[in-house]
Scaffold this motif. Structure first.
Motif, PDB file in Angstrom:
ATOM      1  N   LEU A  53       0.840  -1.207   0.000  1.00  0.00           N
ATOM      2  CA  LEU A  53       0.000   0.000   0.000  1.00  0.00           C
ATOM      3  C   LEU A  53       0.873   1.254   0.000  1.00  0.00           C
ATOM      4  CD1 LEU A  53      -2.832  -1.070   2.510  1.00  0.00           C
ATOM      5  CD2 LEU A  53      -2.930  -1.078   0.004  1.00  0.00           C
ATOM      6  N   GLN A  58      -3.478  -0.399  -4.825  1.00  0.00           N
ATOM      7  CA  GLN A  58      -4.860  -0.282  -4.349  1.00  0.00           C
ATOM      8  C   GLN A  58      -5.316  -1.653  -3.857  1.00  0.00           C
ATOM      9  OE1 GLN A  58      -7.476   1.406  -7.527  1.00  0.00           O
ATOM     10  NE2 GLN A  58      -5.557   1.371  -8.686  1.00  0.00           N
ATOM     11  N   ASP A  59      -6.038  -1.673  -2.747  1.00  0.00           N
ATOM     12  CA  ASP A  59      -6.601  -2.916  -2.214  1.00  0.00           C
ATOM     13  C   ASP A  59      -8.008  -3.070  -2.806  1.00  0.00           C
ATOM     14  OD1 ASP A  59      -7.845  -4.926  -0.774  1.00  0.00           O
ATOM     15  OD2 ASP A  59      -7.016  -4.298   1.148  1.00  0.00           O
ATOM     16  N   THR A  72     -11.820  -1.931  -1.614  1.00  0.00           N
ATOM     17  CA  THR A  72     -12.505  -0.814  -2.261  1.00  0.00           C
ATOM     18  C   THR A  72     -13.602  -1.232  -3.234  1.00  0.00           C
ATOM     19  OG1 THR A  72     -10.835  -0.709  -4.022  1.00  0.00           O
ATOM     20  CG2 THR A  72     -10.476   0.696  -2.097  1.00  0.00           C
TER      21      THR A  72
END
Lengths: 171, 171
Positions: free
Chosen positions: B140, B145-146, B150
């Motif tokens: 991160l 982006q996770d 999200t």
């Protein structure tokens, strides 16, 4: 209903491209599709293809109201688990709405599983959005394990600038 | 510390196999590793390899306490997103404990990102277990982006009997 499943050929790229867009419309993100049928043809049908695809066809007399006989596809590729070896990954599974409920989706997915077995893949993997409950239930009913729920796997992506920055730091 | 990153060769399979096991021990699941260095050699170095690998090496005079000069690896393959095209997926990133904190992990990951760029991949993807906070934070912080957090992506698998059953249903 009669239908048949076969490996996609380069000349199917326009149909695959059309159905990718239909699937994106279903997922409410049609503006996210940035790929052309030319790129699909180049990436899927060269010497070292980046993906493979099987398509579902119906006879001419059962064509869609828009005149299509190619009514579904499953797009997949080979991945690798360092504990278990070869794996097959199904990226997309799609059947046109007017042809659903006739076993075409199951036939496409089963064909991908059989191809995986032929290539000595230990498992078939895929990803699903948590709000897409019908798809999630379909896969779970067929025996899939939800590894995000049971083991806590999170899926990460470096996109655009983040990937560019990483690449620039390479020694 | 001096180190270099290079593409793995067939004769690195034993070292890769050893480090896969070390990583499984770290993840507390060494009994899950079912793959031999022979299979790794066959799957990674044929005409259509199922994976690719880069390794980190240190000079002989800086070898590990067990005598190893191959001290880290990143294993990756190409995947495909039907909206964006070619993608590179990093399955494993590992550096031996006594060689951590020296930039070797970053150099391996950056090399994978650079290889992805050279192959016109739009992004670099990977998966992380949610309890593996140090790794999650590392990615991160680097700009990942996770997507599970999200967008709600869940990762599913058909294993063993479930895959067998699917394959048998193929038309």
């Amino acid at each position: 209903m009669d239908f048949s499943i076969r490996a996609a050929k380069p000349e199917d790229s326009k149909d695959i491209s059309r159905m990718i867009m239909e699937l994106a419309v279903y997922e409410k993100m049609p503006d996210q599709v940035k790929i052309s049928h030319k790129e699909l043809e180049q990436d899927g049908f060269g010497a070292n293809p980046f993906y493979h695809c099987v398509i579902a066809e119906v006879p001419e007399k059962q064509k869609s109201k828009d005149g299509h006989t190619t009514v579904g596809y499953a797009l997949f590729f080979y991945t690798y688990r360092t504990w278990k070896g070869r794996t097959i990954y199904m990226e997309d599974l799609y059947v046109m709405p007017e042809f659903r409920g006739k076993g075409i989706g199951k036939a496409l997915m089963s064909t991908v599983a059989r191809i995986g077995q032929e290539q000595q893949c230990a498992c078939l993997q895929l990803s699903v959005l948590d709000w897409n409950r019908p798809s999630l239930d379909f896969y779970l009913a067929k025996g899939a394990q939800d590894l995000t729920a049971t083991e806590g796997w999170h899926f990460l992506r470096f996109d655009g600038d983040a990937m560019e920055k990483l690449a620039q730091e390479a020694p």
